[in-house]
Each structure stands twice: as structure tokens, then as C-alpha cells.
Design a protein around this motif. Structure first.
Motif, mmCIF file in Angstrom:
data_model
loop_
_atom_site.group_PDB
_atom_site.id
_atom_site.type_symbol
_atom_site.label_atom_id
_atom_site.label_comp_id
_atom_site.label_asym_id
_atom_site.label_seq_id
_atom_site.Cartn_x
_atom_site.Cartn_y
_atom_site.Cartn_z
ATOM 1 N N ASP A 82 0.836 -1.204 0.000
ATOM 2 C CA ASP A 82 0.000 0.000 0.000
ATOM 3 C C ASP A 82 0.873 1.258 0.000
ATOM 4 O OD1 ASP A 82 -2.081 1.779 0.211
ATOM 5 O OD2 ASP A 82 -2.347 1.499 2.369
ATOM 6 N N THR A 83 0.616 2.170 -0.940
ATOM 7 C CA THR A 83 1.376 3.415 -1.034
ATOM 8 C C THR A 83 0.506 4.632 -0.743
ATOM 9 O OG1 THR A 83 0.940 3.573 -3.415
ATOM 10 C CG2 THR A 83 2.970 2.441 -2.730
ATOM 11 N N SER A 84 -0.656 4.408 -0.148
ATOM 12 C CA SER A 84 -1.572 5.507 0.120
ATOM 13 C C SER A 84 -1.042 6.449 1.201
ATOM 14 C CB SER A 84 -2.943 4.966 0.553
ATOM 15 O OG SER A 84 -2.817 4.191 1.740
ATOM 16 N N ASP A 85 -0.035 5.985 1.954
ATOM 17 C CA ASP A 85 0.520 6.812 3.013
ATOM 18 C C ASP A 85 1.906 7.334 2.649
ATOM 19 O OD1 ASP A 85 0.063 8.017 5.497
ATOM 20 O OD2 ASP A 85 1.359 6.584 6.514
ATOM 21 N N SER A 86 2.183 7.445 1.352
ATOM 22 C CA SER A 86 3.482 7.904 0.877
ATOM 23 C C SER A 86 3.748 9.345 1.304
ATOM 24 C CB SER A 86 3.556 7.803 -0.650
ATOM 25 O OG SER A 86 3.432 6.463 -1.069
ATOM 26 N N PRO A 87 5.020 9.695 1.511
ATOM 27 C CA PRO A 87 5.353 11.082 1.876
ATOM 28 C C PRO A 87 5.085 12.041 0.718
ATOM 29 C CG PRO A 87 7.151 9.568 2.410
ATOM 30 C CD PRO A 87 6.198 8.813 1.553
ATOM 31 N N VAL A 88 4.719 13.254 1.078
ATOM 32 C CA VAL A 88 4.588 14.349 0.118
ATOM 33 C C VAL A 88 5.763 15.288 0.364
ATOM 34 C CG1 VAL A 88 3.214 16.325 -0.637
ATOM 35 C CG2 VAL A 88 2.080 14.186 0.033
ATOM 36 N N PHE A 89 6.500 15.608 -0.698
ATOM 37 C CA PHE A 89 7.681 16.442 -0.565
ATOM 38 C C PHE A 89 7.441 17.826 -1.161
ATOM 39 C CE2 PHE A 89 9.163 12.065 -0.741
ATOM 40 C CZ PHE A 89 10.023 12.002 0.354
ATOM 41 N N LEU A 90 8.025 18.829 -0.512
ATOM 42 C CA LEU A 90 8.060 20.175 -1.073
ATOM 43 C C LEU A 90 9.459 20.382 -1.651
ATOM 44 C CD1 LEU A 90 6.676 22.946 -1.486
ATOM 45 C CD2 LEU A 90 7.660 23.645 0.719
ATOM 46 N N GLN A 91 9.523 20.578 -2.954
ATOM 47 C CA GLN A 91 10.800 20.779 -3.629
ATOM 48 C C GLN A 91 11.020 22.280 -3.836
ATOM 49 O OE1 GLN A 91 11.504 18.293 -7.059
ATOM 50 N NE2 GLN A 91 12.849 19.797 -8.004
ATOM 51 N N VAL A 92 12.183 22.745 -3.430
ATOM 52 C CA VAL A 92 12.512 24.165 -3.500
ATOM 53 C C VAL A 92 13.697 24.368 -4.434
ATOM 54 C CG1 VAL A 92 13.124 26.222 -2.168
ATOM 55 C CG2 VAL A 92 11.791 24.389 -1.096
ATOM 56 N N THR A 93 13.568 25.285 -5.391
ATOM 57 C CA THR A 93 14.707 25.674 -6.226
ATOM 58 C C THR A 93 15.033 27.136 -5.938
ATOM 59 O OG1 THR A 93 13.264 26.263 -8.086
ATOM 60 C CG2 THR A 93 14.160 24.033 -8.055
ATOM 61 N N LEU A 94 16.324 27.425 -5.823
ATOM 62 C CA LEU A 94 16.784 28.761 -5.477
ATOM 63 C C LEU A 94 17.353 29.481 -6.698
ATOM 64 C CD1 LEU A 94 18.655 27.930 -2.143
ATOM 65 C CD2 LEU A 94 16.276 28.634 -2.430
ATOM 66 N N LYS A 95 17.288 30.797 -6.677
ATOM 67 C CA LYS A 95 17.875 31.593 -7.753
ATOM 68 C C LYS A 95 19.393 31.652 -7.613
ATOM 69 C CE LYS A 95 13.774 34.561 -7.886
ATOM 70 N NZ LYS A 95 13.260 35.906 -7.556
ATOM 71 N N LYS A 96 19.842 31.805 -6.379
ATOM 72 C CA LYS A 96 21.271 31.863 -6.099
ATOM 73 C C LYS A 96 21.635 30.800 -5.076
ATOM 74 C CE LYS A 96 22.542 36.689 -6.960
ATOM 75 N NZ LYS A 96 23.082 37.925 -6.325
ATOM 76 N N ILE A 97 22.723 30.063 -5.329
ATOM 77 C CA ILE A 97 23.204 29.081 -4.364
ATOM 78 C C ILE A 97 23.968 29.830 -3.275
ATOM 79 C CG2 ILE A 97 24.661 27.063 -4.004
ATOM 80 C CD1 ILE A 97 24.228 26.360 -6.945
ATOM 81 N N PRO A 98 23.546 29.706 -2.021
ATOM 82 C CA PRO A 98 24.226 30.425 -0.936
ATOM 83 C C PRO A 98 25.665 29.949 -0.766
ATOM 84 C CG PRO A 98 22.074 29.607 -0.243
ATOM 85 C CD PRO A 98 22.389 28.948 -1.546
ATOM 86 N N PRO A 99 26.540 30.782 -0.235
ATOM 87 C CA PRO A 99 27.921 30.359 0.032
ATOM 88 C C PRO A 99 27.953 29.269 1.083
ATOM 89 C CG PRO A 99 27.478 32.476 1.051
ATOM 90 C CD PRO A 99 26.293 32.169 0.182
ATOM 91 N N LYS A 100 29.047 28.529 1.113
ATOM 92 C CA LYS A 100 29.169 27.386 2.009
ATOM 93 C C LYS A 100 28.964 27.777 3.467
ATOM 94 C CE LYS A 100 32.175 23.447 3.031
ATOM 95 N NZ LYS A 100 33.487 22.818 2.785
ATOM 96 N N ARG A 101 29.362 28.978 3.829
ATOM 97 C CA ARG A 101 29.235 29.405 5.223
ATOM 98 C C ARG A 101 27.779 29.531 5.668
ATOM 99 N NH1 ARG A 101 30.535 34.320 2.560
ATOM 100 N NH2 ARG A 101 32.732 33.834 2.761
ATOM 101 N N ALA A 102 26.857 29.559 4.674
ATOM 102 C CA ALA A 102 25.432 29.665 5.015
ATOM 103 C C ALA A 102 24.778 28.312 5.233
ATOM 104 C CB ALA A 102 24.699 30.429 3.911
ATOM 105 N N LEU A 103 25.561 27.233 5.089
ATOM 106 C CA LEU A 103 25.035 25.878 5.267
ATOM 107 C C LEU A 103 24.339 25.751 6.614
ATOM 108 C CD1 LEU A 103 24.942 22.910 4.259
ATOM 109 C CD2 LEU A 103 27.108 22.564 5.433
ATOM 110 N N GLN A 104 23.112 25.235 6.598
ATOM 111 C CA GLN A 104 22.383 25.114 7.850
ATOM 112 C C GLN A 104 21.216 24.140 7.723
ATOM 113 O OE1 GLN A 104 19.739 28.561 8.739
ATOM 114 N NE2 GLN A 104 20.640 29.472 6.907
#
Length: 307
Positions: free
Chosen positions: A48-70
């Protein structure tokens, strides 16, 4: 279905119209039903796959610098925890100075505490001493990370956990959620912790997806979880809402259904320079293979340094 971008610091309802999200949820459920029907024709014994996860996919305009990793923790109105979710609670020790003290009395103490508060969603309790003695190797840590879906930890011992849990937990993005075990209403404290989802900003690409709901939820609950996630990301992403290029919802097997696309110029996105403060100085950890070194930053980022 798509909403053209406009700059705003208002609520998520103004960032994305309600009708766009609700229509996308209907399309996603219809699409999933077709996928399941097609798979059942090929594999009649498919689970049964009726309880499958729903994902929110986000695409960014600019990739943040490594120091912003969080890791951005998002509070959801409706929890993703189900009856089959395995939850582990990591606690402190009752006899801190007695190195020969047994772990079993500590486990029973906290299990009784959970029972008195009516908490039934915690599957297992692991005291700090047991973590130190039984999960010393990289392989044992990796096995522990696989054994449970969610980890909670008493915030009083949170400072010990980066060293004790090591690389395996960071790779699986399963680092424990801190809770206050002294709260009078401990049930609410744990319920709140279990109603979180995590958005991992890797800074390696412009796209990332995270779980926001389950297909078995009512449409209204899925909608509320999505909108709560959008509002949080709009406030906490580097560059905030202006840096969001697109938002999509999907399941593991479906195509991504767009709910928002921005047509604004990426050059207009301003990502402030982040000054990091190292909370734990660079050093060797015997819990990591080959004596690797790590740095732990003020924003919660843990960096495993190359050999």
C-alpha cells in the motif's frame, strides 16, 4: 496554476494563492492513484502506497555560500509521525560520577516518566552512558542511525552528542531534536518536537526537497503544512523569499507539480555575508574513522574536515 513572483513580507497566503496549492494537491493525489494502478498491473502484490510522503521541492535563484550551510527546522501544524514511526529518546545519566552504574535503571526511570505523562510515541530510551559504551564504532553508530526514524535528546546533554554520534548521523540528517525534559507538560514538548520537519541547505546545488505531509492526510492538513513551510522558508532562507525560484510538490514516484515560479531577476537577490563563530574548536574525534577532525559552528553546522 502558477503564481508570478512579487516581493512581500506578508503571510504565505499572499506569497502563494490558496487555490494554486489546493489544486496542486488534488492533481498530485490523482496522479499518484494512476501510478499505483499502473504498478499494480505489473506487480499485483505491491504494498500500500496511500501513506506515501509528500515532498516540497525548492529551487533557489542563487546558491548560498558554504558558510550559510544550515538545517532549517520547520514547525508543522500536523505531525508526520505515524503508528509505525520509530522514535528514540537520548537522555542523561542518573549517576553521572559512577562510571560503573548500570543503564537499565536509567532506562526504566525515563520510561516511567514518559508513561506518567501519557507519552506513547517514544519507542526506545538510550542513556548517555549506554551511548558511550555500546555505540563506539562507526558501524554501530550507522546501525543506530538506521534503526530509528526520529531522534530526540534532552537539551542538557546536547553538547556531548556531536562527538558521540559522529559522521553517520550527520550524513543521514538524523541529528536529535532537543527537548526540555523538565517541562511540566512534557507531552506537549515532545509533540511539538515530533511535529517538525527539516530543510537541509546543502549549498551544493539550487534544488532540495523535504517531507511536508503524507498522502493519507486530508487535503486541508496537507495544505496547512505546505503553507507553514513556505512561510518559514520565506523568513529563514539566505536571501529570504526573493531567492525562491520555484516551489513544487511531489511524491517519491510522481512528477513535480509546480505551485510557484518566480520570473524576477536573480541578480536582484541579496544574500548577506554570514560571519560564523566557532563554538567548538577544531579537534580530533576518536568517534570518527581515521581520527578525522570536525568544526561545530554557532548556526548548528557541523563540518567534517578532510584528512
Amino acid at each position: 496554476m502558477l503564481n508570478k513572483s512579487r516581493k512581500s513580507d506578508a503571510t504565505s497566503k499572499k506569497l502563494i494563492p490558496i487555490k494554486h496549492v489546493k489544486k496542486a494537491i488534488t492533481v498530485l493525489k490523482t496522479l499518484n492513484e494512476k501510478i499505483v494502478q499502473n504498478e499494480l498491473k505489473k506487480k499485483p502484490l505491491l504494498g500500500d502506497t496511500s501513506d506515501s510522503p509528500v515532498f516540497l521541492q525548492v529551487t533557489l535563484k542563487k546558491i548560498p555560500p558554504k558558510r550559510a550551510l544550515q538545517m532549517i527546522r520547520i514547525q508543522l501544524p500536523h505531525s508526520l509521525i505515524t503508528d509505525t514511526t520509530e522514535v528514540c529518546l537520548i537522555t542523561g545519566d542518573l549517576e553521572k560520577r559512577n562510571r560503573k552504574a548500570e543503564s537499565e535503571p536509567v532506562i526504566m526511570h525515563y520510561k516511567d516518566l514518559l508513561k506518567r505523562h501519557g507519552i506513547t510515541k517514544v519507542t526506545e530510551v538510550i542513556p548517555l552512558r549506554q551511548l558511550r559504551t555500546e555505540y563506539r564504532t562507526f558501524e554501530s553508530k550507522r546501525h543506530l542511525a538506521h534503526a530509528f526514524d526520529v531522534f530526540l535528546a534532552d537539551r542538557k546533554i546536547a553538547g556531548y552528542l556531536p562527538k558521540l554520534l559522529g559522521k553517520a548521523f550527520f550524513e543521514k540528517r538524523k541529528f536529535p531534536i532537543q527537548i526540555n525534559m523538565t517541562k511540566l507538560n512534557l507531552e506537549d514538548e515532545i509533540e511539538k518536537a515530533l511535529s517538525q520537519t527539516k530543510f537541509s541547505l546543502t549549498c551544493r546545488g539550487n534544488s532540495c526537497a523535504f517531507e511536508v505531509a503524507r498522502l493519507s492526510m486530508e487535503d486541508k492538513k496537507i495544505y496547512k503544512n505546505i503553507m507553514a513551510s513556505v512561510k518559514c522558508l520565506a523568513d529563514k532562507l539566505p536571501g529570504k523569499w526573493d531567492n525562491v525560484h520555484g516551489l513544487y510538490i511531489k511524491t517519491e514516484k510522481s512528477k513535480a507539480i509546480p505551485i510557484y515560479i518566480s520570473y524576477e531577476n536573480p541578480n536582484d537577490v541579496d544574500i548577506p555575508i554570514v560571519q560564523e563563530t566557532i563554538e567548538v574548536v577544531e579537534g580530533e574525534l576518536s568517534t570518527l574513522p581515521d581520527d578525522q577532525k570536525v568544526k561545530v559552528y554557532a548556526n548548528g553546522r557541523v563540518e567534517v574536515l578532510p584528512l
